[in-house]
Design a protein around this motif. Sequence first.
Motif, PDB file in Angstrom:
ATOM      1  N   TRP A 163     -76.720 -84.910 -23.009  1.00 50.69           N
ATOM      2  CA  TRP A 163     -77.383 -85.972 -22.254  1.00 50.69           C
ATOM      3  C   TRP A 163     -76.641 -87.274 -22.531  1.00 50.69           C
ATOM      4  CZ3 TRP A 163     -81.310 -85.334 -18.783  1.00 50.69           C
ATOM      5  CH2 TRP A 163     -82.013 -84.126 -18.806  1.00 50.69           C
ATOM      6  N   PHE A 164     -76.313 -87.983 -21.459  1.00 51.14           N
ATOM      7  CA  PHE A 164     -75.762 -89.330 -21.541  1.00 51.14           C
ATOM      8  C   PHE A 164     -76.732 -90.271 -20.853  1.00 51.14           C
ATOM      9  CE2 PHE A 164     -71.326 -89.159 -23.094  1.00 51.14           C
ATOM     10  CZ  PHE A 164     -71.213 -87.792 -23.259  1.00 51.14           C
ATOM     11  N   ARG A 165     -76.601 -91.550 -21.128  1.00 50.66           N
ATOM     12  CA  ARG A 165     -77.438 -92.526 -20.437  1.00 50.66           C
ATOM     13  C   ARG A 165     -76.640 -93.791 -20.164  1.00 50.66           C
ATOM     14  NH1 ARG A 165     -81.714 -94.211 -25.289  1.00 50.66           N
ATOM     15  NH2 ARG A 165     -80.227 -95.410 -26.559  1.00 50.66           N
ATOM     16  N   GLN A 166     -77.075 -94.500 -19.144  1.00 45.92           N
ATOM     17  CA  GLN A 166     -76.445 -95.770 -18.814  1.00 45.92           C
ATOM     18  C   GLN A 166     -77.504 -96.778 -18.428  1.00 45.92           C
ATOM     19  OE1 GLN A 166     -73.316 -95.701 -15.843  1.00 45.92           O
ATOM     20  NE2 GLN A 166     -72.425 -97.544 -16.729  1.00 45.92           N
ATOM     21  N   ALA A 167     -77.562 -97.847 -19.201  1.00 48.40           N
ATOM     22  CA  ALA A 167     -78.493 -98.941 -18.942  1.00 48.40           C
ATOM     23  C   ALA A 167     -77.794 -99.983 -18.074  1.00 48.40           C
ATOM     24  CB  ALA A 167     -78.948 -99.560 -20.256  1.00 48.40           C
ATOM     25  N   PRO A 168     -78.554-100.783 -17.343  1.00 46.87           N
ATOM     26  CA  PRO A 168     -77.947-101.811 -16.489  1.00 46.87           C
ATOM     27  C   PRO A 168     -77.056-102.739 -17.306  1.00 46.87           C
ATOM     28  CG  PRO A 168     -80.270-101.572 -15.993  1.00 46.87           C
ATOM     29  CD  PRO A 168     -80.014-100.739 -17.205  1.00 46.87           C
ATOM     30  N   LEU A 192     -90.669 -94.132 -27.730  1.00 53.93           N
ATOM     31  CA  LEU A 192     -89.724 -94.776 -26.832  1.00 53.93           C
ATOM     32  C   LEU A 192     -89.761 -96.292 -26.956  1.00 53.93           C
ATOM     33  CD1 LEU A 192     -90.170 -92.396 -23.805  1.00 53.93           C
ATOM     34  CD2 LEU A 192     -87.977 -92.959 -24.875  1.00 53.93           C
ATOM     35  N   LYS A 193     -88.585 -96.887 -26.791  1.00 55.71           N
ATOM     36  CA  LYS A 193     -88.421 -98.330 -26.899  1.00 55.71           C
ATOM     37  C   LYS A 193     -87.866 -98.875 -25.581  1.00 55.71           C
ATOM     38  CE  LYS A 193     -86.875 -97.636 -31.678  1.00 55.71           C
ATOM     39  NZ  LYS A 193     -85.764 -97.873 -32.644  1.00 55.71           N
ATOM     40  N   PRO A 194     -88.057-100.155 -25.323  1.00 55.28           N
ATOM     41  CA  PRO A 194     -87.464-100.739 -24.107  1.00 55.28           C
ATOM     42  C   PRO A 194     -85.950-100.514 -24.026  1.00 55.28           C
ATOM     43  CG  PRO A 194     -89.095-102.218 -25.003  1.00 55.28           C
ATOM     44  CD  PRO A 194     -88.960-101.095 -25.995  1.00 55.28           C
ATOM     45  N   ASP A 195     -85.277-100.462 -25.178  1.00 51.54           N
ATOM     46  CA  ASP A 195     -83.836-100.221 -25.192  1.00 51.54           C
ATOM     47  C   ASP A 195     -83.452 -98.822 -24.717  1.00 51.54           C
ATOM     48  OD1 ASP A 195     -82.835-102.194 -28.124  1.00 51.54           O
ATOM     49  OD2 ASP A 195     -83.261-102.727 -26.041  1.00 51.54           O
ATOM     50  N   ASP A 196     -84.433 -97.929 -24.608  1.00 47.76           N
ATOM     51  CA  ASP A 196     -84.156 -96.577 -24.095  1.00 47.76           C
ATOM     52  C   ASP A 196     -84.132 -96.545 -22.577  1.00 47.76           C
ATOM     53  OD1 ASP A 196     -86.257 -95.375 -26.737  1.00 47.76           O
ATOM     54  OD2 ASP A 196     -84.055 -95.316 -26.668  1.00 47.76           O
ATOM     55  N   THR A 197     -84.479 -97.643 -21.952  1.00 47.12           N
ATOM     56  CA  THR A 197     -84.458 -97.719 -20.494  1.00 47.12           C
ATOM     57  C   THR A 197     -83.043 -97.514 -19.978  1.00 47.12           C
ATOM     58  OG1 THR A 197     -86.371 -99.189 -20.388  1.00 47.12           O
ATOM     59  CG2 THR A 197     -84.850 -99.228 -18.510  1.00 47.12           C
ATOM     60  N   ALA A 198     -82.886 -96.532 -19.096  1.00 44.61           N
ATOM     61  CA  ALA A 198     -81.552 -96.182 -18.588  1.00 44.61           C
ATOM     62  C   ALA A 198     -81.682 -95.060 -17.569  1.00 44.61           C
ATOM     63  CB  ALA A 198     -80.636 -95.738 -19.720  1.00 44.61           C
ATOM     64  N   VAL A 199     -80.577 -94.793 -16.880  1.00 47.81           N
ATOM     65  CA  VAL A 199     -80.469 -93.562 -16.104  1.00 47.81           C
ATOM     66  C   VAL A 199     -79.902 -92.508 -17.049  1.00 47.81           C
ATOM     67  CG1 VAL A 199     -79.414 -92.402 -14.145  1.00 47.81           C
ATOM     68  CG2 VAL A 199     -80.126 -94.802 -13.944  1.00 47.81           C
TER      69      VAL A 199
END
Length: 126
Positions: free
Chosen positions: A36-41, A86-93
């Motif tokens: 799993w990868f993620r990308q935040a704005p 979960l934390k706000p910093d986990d927000t991402a696609v």
Amino acid sequence: QVQLVESGGGLVQPGGSLSLSCAASGFTLDDYTIAWFRQAPGKEREGVSCISSTTGHQYYADSVKGRFTISRDNAKNTVYLHMNSLKPDDTAVYYCVAAPFPVGRTWWVQKLYKNWGQGTQVTVSS
């Protein structure tokens, strides 16, 4: 044809939990490493977690260690990412990716993975 389809994203409050699913088709799940990868704005894409083929060894980014768990159900050809605290910093696609070989400590290198899903949005906000 290798195909990966993510699901389970959504909006959750800080401290909450969410589970993502990655449904795989076109290959035998046990023969592939899934990550799993993620990308935040405004940020670079980063590795979150990985479960290696052959060994089943699991790897986690330091930022999610102890909060996220990756698992694999070969019978359903599905990989899961269970996310707690979960934390706000986990927000991402969040993207599910696959590679047809086992990986080790370099699991976070994006170019190892040739197959990518379309992504699912996770938003952590009150």
